[in-house]
Design a protein around this motif. Structure first.
Motif, PDB file in Angstrom:
ATOM      1  N   VAL A 241     -34.695 -55.593  10.063  1.00 18.54           N
ATOM      2  CA  VAL A 241     -33.808 -54.472  10.372  1.00 18.54           C
ATOM      3  C   VAL A 241     -34.269 -53.789  11.663  1.00 18.54           C
ATOM      4  O   VAL A 241     -35.465 -53.691  11.927  1.00 18.54           O
ATOM      5  CB  VAL A 241     -33.844 -53.461   9.200  1.00 18.54           C
ATOM      6  N   SER A 242     -33.319 -53.341  12.492  1.00 18.76           N
ATOM      7  CA  SER A 242     -33.643 -52.507  13.652  1.00 18.76           C
ATOM      8  C   SER A 242     -33.405 -51.061  13.270  1.00 18.76           C
ATOM      9  O   SER A 242     -32.314 -50.730  12.824  1.00 18.76           O
ATOM     10  CB  SER A 242     -32.749 -52.848  14.840  1.00 18.76           C
ATOM     11  N   VAL A 243     -34.406 -50.232  13.441  1.00 22.48           N
ATOM     12  CA  VAL A 243     -34.237 -48.820  13.105  1.00 22.48           C
ATOM     13  C   VAL A 243     -34.472 -47.945  14.331  1.00 22.48           C
ATOM     14  O   VAL A 243     -35.172 -48.337  15.258  1.00 22.48           O
ATOM     15  CB  VAL A 243     -35.194 -48.385  11.959  1.00 22.48           C
ATOM     16  N   SER A 244     -33.865 -46.781  14.338  1.00 21.38           N
ATOM     17  CA  SER A 244     -34.013 -45.817  15.433  1.00 21.38           C
ATOM     18  C   SER A 244     -34.192 -44.426  14.858  1.00 21.38           C
ATOM     19  O   SER A 244     -33.436 -43.524  15.177  1.00 21.38           O
ATOM     20  CB  SER A 244     -32.744 -45.827  16.286  1.00 21.38           C
ATOM     21  N   PRO A 245     -35.176 -44.221  13.991  1.00 27.49           N
ATOM     22  CA  PRO A 245     -35.266 -42.937  13.289  1.00 27.49           C
ATOM     23  C   PRO A 245     -35.880 -41.830  14.149  1.00 27.49           C
ATOM     24  O   PRO A 245     -36.409 -42.091  15.229  1.00 27.49           O
ATOM     25  CB  PRO A 245     -36.194 -43.264  12.119  1.00 27.49           C
ATOM     26  N   GLN A 246     -35.829 -40.614  13.651  1.00 28.32           N
ATOM     27  CA  GLN A 246     -36.540 -39.492  14.272  1.00 28.32           C
ATOM     28  C   GLN A 246     -38.038 -39.723  14.194  1.00 28.32           C
ATOM     29  O   GLN A 246     -38.775 -39.386  15.111  1.00 28.32           O
ATOM     30  CB  GLN A 246     -36.211 -38.185  13.514  1.00 28.32           C
ATOM     31  N   LEU A 247     -38.477 -40.278  13.057  1.00 24.15           N
ATOM     32  CA  LEU A 247     -39.910 -40.480  12.835  1.00 24.15           C
ATOM     33  C   LEU A 247     -40.160 -41.866  12.249  1.00 24.15           C
ATOM     34  O   LEU A 247     -39.522 -42.256  11.272  1.00 24.15           O
ATOM     35  CB  LEU A 247     -40.429 -39.418  11.850  1.00 24.15           C
ATOM     36  N   TYR A 248     -41.098 -42.586  12.857  1.00 28.85           N
ATOM     37  CA  TYR A 248     -41.505 -43.890  12.330  1.00 28.85           C
ATOM     38  C   TYR A 248     -43.017 -43.867  12.169  1.00 28.85           C
ATOM     39  O   TYR A 248     -43.740 -43.599  13.130  1.00 28.85           O
ATOM     40  CB  TYR A 248     -41.097 -45.014  13.288  1.00 28.85           C
ATOM     41  N   ILE A 249     -43.509 -44.087  10.958  1.00 30.11           N
ATOM     42  CA  ILE A 249     -44.952 -44.123  10.727  1.00 30.11           C
ATOM     43  C   ILE A 249     -45.358 -45.550  10.375  1.00 30.11           C
ATOM     44  O   ILE A 249     -44.843 -46.138   9.421  1.00 30.11           O
ATOM     45  CB  ILE A 249     -45.371 -43.153   9.596  1.00 30.11           C
TER      46      ILE A 249
ATOM     47  N   GLY B 225     -48.643 -54.144  15.372  1.00 28.62           N
ATOM     48  CA  GLY B 225     -47.720 -53.844  16.465  1.00 28.62           C
ATOM     49  C   GLY B 225     -47.381 -55.075  17.281  1.00 28.62           C
ATOM     50  O   GLY B 225     -47.268 -55.020  18.510  1.00 28.62           O
ATOM     51  N   ALA B 226     -47.197 -56.212  16.603  1.00 27.03           N
ATOM     52  CA  ALA B 226     -46.761 -57.432  17.291  1.00 27.03           C
ATOM     53  C   ALA B 226     -45.434 -57.145  17.974  1.00 27.03           C
ATOM     54  O   ALA B 226     -44.655 -56.305  17.520  1.00 27.03           O
ATOM     55  CB  ALA B 226     -46.592 -58.569  16.278  1.00 27.03           C
ATOM     56  N   ILE B 227     -45.207 -57.857  19.067  1.00 24.33           N
ATOM     57  CA  ILE B 227     -44.022 -57.617  19.880  1.00 24.33           C
ATOM     58  C   ILE B 227     -42.740 -57.728  19.038  1.00 24.33           C
ATOM     59  O   ILE B 227     -41.798 -56.972  19.216  1.00 24.33           O
ATOM     60  CB  ILE B 227     -44.062 -58.591  21.083  1.00 24.33           C
ATOM     61  N   GLN B 228     -42.735 -58.647  18.046  1.00 21.38           N
ATOM     62  CA  GLN B 228     -41.525 -58.805  17.226  1.00 21.38           C
ATOM     63  C   GLN B 228     -41.355 -57.639  16.255  1.00 21.38           C
ATOM     64  O   GLN B 228     -40.244 -57.375  15.796  1.00 21.38           O
ATOM     65  CB  GLN B 228     -41.581 -60.115  16.427  1.00 21.38           C
ATOM     66  N   HIS B 229     -42.432 -56.978  15.899  1.00 25.96           N
ATOM     67  CA  HIS B 229     -42.294 -55.781  15.066  1.00 25.96           C
ATOM     68  C   HIS B 229     -41.765 -54.629  15.923  1.00 25.96           C
ATOM     69  O   HIS B 229     -40.816 -53.937  15.541  1.00 25.96           O
ATOM     70  CB  HIS B 229     -43.619 -55.395  14.402  1.00 25.96           C
ATOM     71  N   LYS B 230     -42.369 -54.469  17.103  1.00 25.41           N
ATOM     72  CA  LYS B 230     -41.940 -53.381  17.991  1.00 25.41           C
ATOM     73  C   LYS B 230     -40.455 -53.498  18.341  1.00 25.41           C
ATOM     74  O   LYS B 230     -39.771 -52.496  18.527  1.00 25.41           O
ATOM     75  CB  LYS B 230     -42.791 -53.376  19.268  1.00 25.41           C
ATOM     76  N   ALA B 231     -39.965 -54.741  18.405  1.00 28.88           N
ATOM     77  CA  ALA B 231     -38.552 -54.958  18.749  1.00 28.88           C
ATOM     78  C   ALA B 231     -37.607 -54.239  17.787  1.00 28.88           C
ATOM     79  O   ALA B 231     -36.478 -53.932  18.150  1.00 28.88           O
ATOM     80  CB  ALA B 231     -38.236 -56.447  18.764  1.00 28.88           C
ATOM     81  N   GLY B 232     -38.081 -53.954  16.577  1.00 26.70           N
ATOM     82  CA  GLY B 232     -37.192 -53.311  15.614  1.00 26.70           C
ATOM     83  C   GLY B 232     -37.421 -51.834  15.442  1.00 26.70           C
ATOM     84  O   GLY B 232     -36.731 -51.195  14.630  1.00 26.70           O
ATOM     85  N   MET B 233     -38.395 -51.242  16.174  1.00 24.70           N
ATOM     86  CA  MET B 233     -38.687 -49.825  15.919  1.00 24.70           C
ATOM     87  C   MET B 233     -39.027 -48.999  17.159  1.00 24.70           C
ATOM     88  O   MET B 233     -39.197 -47.800  17.070  1.00 24.70           O
ATOM     89  CB  MET B 233     -39.805 -49.683  14.872  1.00 24.70           C
ATOM     90  N   GLN B 234     -39.108 -49.654  18.341  1.00 20.39           N
ATOM     91  CA  GLN B 234     -39.616 -48.895  19.473  1.00 20.39           C
ATOM     92  C   GLN B 234     -38.618 -47.911  20.069  1.00 20.39           C
ATOM     93  O   GLN B 234     -38.962 -47.156  20.976  1.00 20.39           O
ATOM     94  CB  GLN B 234     -40.192 -49.813  20.543  1.00 20.39           C
TER      95      GLN B 234
END
Ligand SMILES: Cc1cc2nc3c(=O)[nH]c(=O)nc-3n(C[C@H](O)[C@H](O)[C@H](O)COP(=O)(O)OP(=O)(O)OC[C@H]3O[C@@H](n4cnc5c(N)ncnc54)[C@H](O)[C@@H]3O)c2cc1C
Ligand SMILES: Cc1cc2nc3c(=O)[nH]c(=O)nc-3n(C[C@H](O)[C@H](O)[C@H](O)COP(=O)(O)OP(=O)(O)OC[C@H]3O[C@@H](n4cnc5c(N)ncnc54)[C@H](O)[C@@H]3O)c2cc1C
Lengths: 330, 258
Positions: free
Chosen positions: A263-271, A277-286
Motif C-alpha cells: 500500500v502507498s500511504v501519505s499520512p500526517q504521521l508515519y512511525i 528503510g529499504a528503498i522499496q519500503h520508502k516508496a510507499g511512505m516517503q
C-alpha cells in the motif's frame, strides 16, 4: 429518464462483502463532483434489498443519479458482470470519464472495460481535474518521486483512483434510483467458488487513506512481539502497517504491507519501528507529512527520511512512549 | 499445454529510478535494468508446473527495447523453452491500451492454454494488464492469485483482496496474474545459462503483429505534465539515553500529532 447530464462522470460504486457501500465510494463521488456531475452505478445481487440502501448512501455522498443493475452473476462470476453493467451504463450515460476504485477488483473491471470499449486508462490517480480539453488525472509515481498528469487524446478516460487519496467530498443530493437492465455479454468468466470476509480489528482505522500509521519491521522479531506495534497504533488511533520482511515472516497479513508492492500511504504521521528503510519500503511512505523512526542501527537508511529519529531498541523506547502518551491523556 | 509467461524489464528498484523530464519516459541510462521480480515469480509458477506435469511448454513474451534481450534470456536460463521479444522503437512510450493490443496479438500468434502475468509491475504499477488481455483474448481472468493449481483443462487458486479471500477457478484457456505471496524464482545455473544460448529466440516488430503504433484513430492515454519532487531531507536524530520514548512523545505533542 434518459436525459443524463452532459458533463456526467460515471462512478462505479464498490460494495463490502455484506452489501454495503464501500468506503472508497465517498472519495470517488467527491472526485467526480470536482470534474462534472456524478452518476453512480451499483452492481448487486437481486432480492437482498440493497438497491434502495445503496442509492440512499450514494445520494448522501453526492450521486445525482444511482443506476442499479441487479444480477445473480455477481456472486458467482469474477469481473465480467460488473464490466457488462458498466458497458451498458456508459452506453446510456455517455460520460466524460469513468471513475473506479484502484482496488484489485476495481482494476480488473477497469482493465476489461477499457479493453472492451477501446478507452484510454489512467491508473492509480491521486487527483482529477478538468481543463479546456477534458478530464486530467494526476499520478504520483516511482515512490512519490515524480508527479505526472495524463489525459485522453479523445473520448472518455477511465480512471482508477487510489483509495483514500481524495479528500474532497461532494454535497448530498436527493435520492434518484434507476434500475438498468443487464445485457450479458456472454464473455467467459472465472467462477467464484467461495468467499470469506477478512476480519479486521474493527476499531482500528484502515491503512489506505489513514491519517496516522504505525508500522513494524523484521526488527520486531516475532508475531507475538509485533503486538507492540499494534499497542502503539491503538494509543495513537493509528492504522497498522508493516514492511515486506515482517509480512514474509508471518508477523502480520499481507494487506498491511507498505511500499512499492504494498500500500502507498501519505499520512500526517508515519512511525517506523524496526524497519531499515529499504528503498522499496520508502516508496510507499516517503510522502508522509511527518516521519518518526526507531531503529538500533544508527546507519539505517530510514533515518535519511525521518523528521525525528531515535537510535535505540524498540522494546525499551516504544513502551516508554506508550506510557508517556497514556500519562498525557490522564 | 502451452504456458506463456509475460515478463517485463524494469529499472532496478534497489537503485535510483529516473524519468526523463522532457519525454516522461523511463530514463534507461540512469539505472540498472532487471527482470521484474514479479515476472520471475510468474515464471516460477510455470516452471514448477512444467516440472510436475508432462508436455508443458513454457514460452516467454516481452515487449521491450532491443537492449532488453539479455534480460529476457535470463528467463531462458531459468528454464523457459523459448522467447518472443517484441522490440520496436515505434512502441516506446506505449500506453496500456497499445501494450495490451500488441501483447494480445503476439499471444494469439504463439497460441496458448494459459497466460501468466505479474499482478503489478514495479514501474508502471498499472495492475490492469491481465484483465485487459483476458478481454482482448476473450478468455476468463483470474487475477491476484496467491496460490495456483493448474490441471490439464483448468486453473484455480486463492485470490485475496483487502476485505475478502476467494477460491476461484477457470477453464483453460485463461489469463491469470499472481502476487508476491508466491515463491521466489529459482536461480539460473551454469547448465541453464549454456542451454539458453541455443533456445529459440524470436524478435518481432509491431508490423509483424499487424499493429499500427501511431494509429491516431484509437484513443490513447498521453502524459500532459511531469514534475520531479525534491527529495526528502533528514531531520533530527538522537540516540536513546533512557529517555528516547519520552522525546518522541514530546515531538508528537509539539507537532500536534498526538
Ligand atoms: C521488487 C521488490 C519489491 C519490494 N516491495 C516491498 C514493499 O512493498 N515493502 C517493503 O517493506 N519492502 C519491499 N521490498 C523488500 C525490501 O527490499 C526490504 O527487504 C524490506 O523492506 C526489509 O524489511 P525490514 O526493514 O523490516 O527488514 P530489515 O531490512 O531486516 O530491517 C530490520 C531493521 O530492524 C532493526 N532492528 C532489529 N532489532 C531491533 C530492535 N530491537 N530495535 C530497533 N531496531 C531493530 C535493524 O537494525 C534493521 O534496520 C521489496 C523488494 C523488492 C525486490
Ligand atoms: C510511471 C509510469 C506510469 C504510467 N502510467 C500509465 C497510465 O496511467 N496509463 C497508461 O495507459 N499507461 C501508463 N504507463 C505505461 C504502461 O506502464 C505501459 O504500457 C506498460 O508496459 C504496461 O503497464 P504496467 O507495467 O503498468 O502493467 P501492469 O498491469 O502493472 O503489469 C502486470 C504484468 O503484466 C506484464 N507486463 C506488463 N508490461 C509488459 C510488457 N511490456 N511486456 C511483457 N509483459 C508485460 C508483466 O507480467 C507484469 O507483471 C505508465 C508507465 C510508467 C513508467
Amino acid at each position: 429518464m434518459t436525459d443524463y447530464p452532459a458533463d456526467a462522470i460515471l462512478v462505479l460504486l464498490e460494495t463490502s462483502p455484506t452489501g454495503e457501500l464501500a468506503k472508497s465510494a465517498t472519495g470517488l463521488l467527491g472526485a467526480a463532483a470536482l470534474i462534472g456531475t456524478p452518476v453512480a452505478l451499483a452492481v448487486t445481487a437481486p432480492g437482498r434489498g440493497d438497491a434502495q440502501a445503496l442509492a440512499e448512501q450514494a445520494a448522501a455522498a453526492g450521486a445525482e443519479r444511482t443506476l442499479v443493475v441487479e444480477t445473480d452473476a455477481v456472486q458467482t462470476q469474477l469481473t465480467v458482470p460488473q464490466v457488462d453493467a458498466l458497458a451498458a451504463a456508459a452506453g446510456a450515460v455517455a460520460p466524460d470519464a469513468v471513475l473506479i476504485s484502484n482496488s484489485i477488483e476495481g482494476r480488473d473491471i477497469a482493465g476489461r472495460f477499457a479493453a472492451r470499449t477501446s478507452a484510454p486508462i489512467a491508473v492509480d490517480a491521486i487527483g482529477v481535474s478538468r481543463d479546456d480539453e477534458g478530464v486530467v488525472a494526476r499520478h504520483s509515481v516511482y515512490g512519490g518521486a515524480y508527479n505526472l498528469e495524463s489525459a485522453a487524446t479523445f473520448g472518455p478516460l477511465v480512471v482508477t483512483v487510489r483509495q483514500g487519496a481524495i479528500e474532497s467530498r461532494a454535497e448530498a443530493r436527493p435520492i434518484a434510483l434507476e434500475t438498468l437492465e443487464l445485457q450479458a455479454s456472454g464473455a467467459e468468466a472465472t467462477t467464484i467458488e467461495s468467499v470469506e470476509a477478512i476480519e479486521e480489528a474493527s476499531s482500528r482505522p484502515e491503512l489506505r487513506g489513514a491519517t496516522r500509521v504505525v508500522s513494524g519491521g523484521r526488527g520486531l522479531g516475532s508475531a507475538e512481539k509485533f503486538a507492540l506495534v499494534e499497542e502503539l497504533a491503538d494509543a495513537l488511533g493509528a492504522a497498522v502497517g508493516a514492511s515486506r520482511a515482517a509480512v514474509d515472516a508471518g508477523y502480520i497479513p499481507a494487506n498491511h504491507q507498505v511500499g512499492q508492492t504494498g500500500v502507498s500511504v501519505s499520512p500526517q504521521l508515519y512511525i517506523a519501528l524496526g524497519i531499515s528503510g529499504a528503498i522499496q519500503h520508502k516508496a510507499g511512505m516517503q510522502t508522509a507529512k511527518n516521519i518518526v523512526a526507531v531503529n538500533k542501527d544508527p546507519d539505517a537508511p530510514i533515518f535519511e527520511v525521518a523528521d525525528f529519529g531515535v537510535v535505540g531498541d524498540v522494546f525499551t523506547v516504544v513502551p516508554q512512549l506508550i506510557s508517556a502518551l497514556a500519562e498525557r491523556k490522564r | 499445454m502451452k504456458i506463456i509467461v509475460l515478463v517485463k524489464e524494469v529499472p532496478d528498484t534497489y537503485g535510483e529510478r529516473k524519468l526523463d523530464l522532457e519525454t516522461g519516459l523511463a530514463d534507461r541510462a540512469a539505472s540498472e535494468s532487471v527482470l521484474d521480480e514479479i515476472s520471475e515469480r510468474a515464471l516460477e509458477v510455470a516452471l514448477a508446473h512444467a516440472g510436475s506435469a508432462d508436455g508443458v511448454e513454457v514460452v516467454l513474451l516481452s515487449m521491450a527495447p532491443e537492449s532488453a534481450a539479455a534480460t529476457i534470456r535470463k528467463g531462458l536460463a531459468m528454464g523457459a523453452a523459448s522467447a518472443v521479444h517484441i522490440a520496436d522503437p515505434a512502441l516506446a512510450g506505449a500506453d496500456l491500451g497499445l501494450t495490451a493490443r500488441t501483447l494480445a496479438a503476439a499471444i494469439r500468434r504463439t497460441g496458448f492454454d494459459l497466460v501468466i502475468t505479474g499482478n503489478l509491475s514495479t514501474d508502471g504499477s498499472g495492475g490492469v494488464l491481465a484483465a485487459m488481455l483476458a478481454e482482448l483474448l476473450e478468455v476468463p481472468n483470474a487475477t491476484a492469485l496467491s496460490s495456483v493449481e493448474i490441471t490439464a483443462d483448468s486453473v484455480s487458486g486463492t485470490r485475496s483482496t483487502d476485505d475478502r479471500a476467494m477460491r476461484v477457478s477457470a477453464p483453460l484457456p485463461a489469463v491469470i496474474s499472481i502476487t508476491e505471496a508466491l515463491p521466489d524464482a529459482r536461480l539460473p545455473n551454469f547448465k541453464g545459462i549454456m542451454a539458453a544460448k541455443k533456445k529459440p529466440f524470436e524478435t518481432l516488430t509491431a508490423a509483424d503483429l499487424g499493429i499500427e503504433p501511431q494509429d491516431l484513430s484509437v484513443a490513447s492515454s498521453i502524459m500532459t505534465a511531469i514534475a520531479e519532487k525534491p527529495p526528502r531531507t533528514a531531520g533530527v536524530k538522537i540516540t536513546d539515553e533512557g529517555d528516547g520514548g519520552t522525546k518522541i512523545a514530546e515531538f508528537l505533542i509539539e507537532n500536534r500529532l498526538a
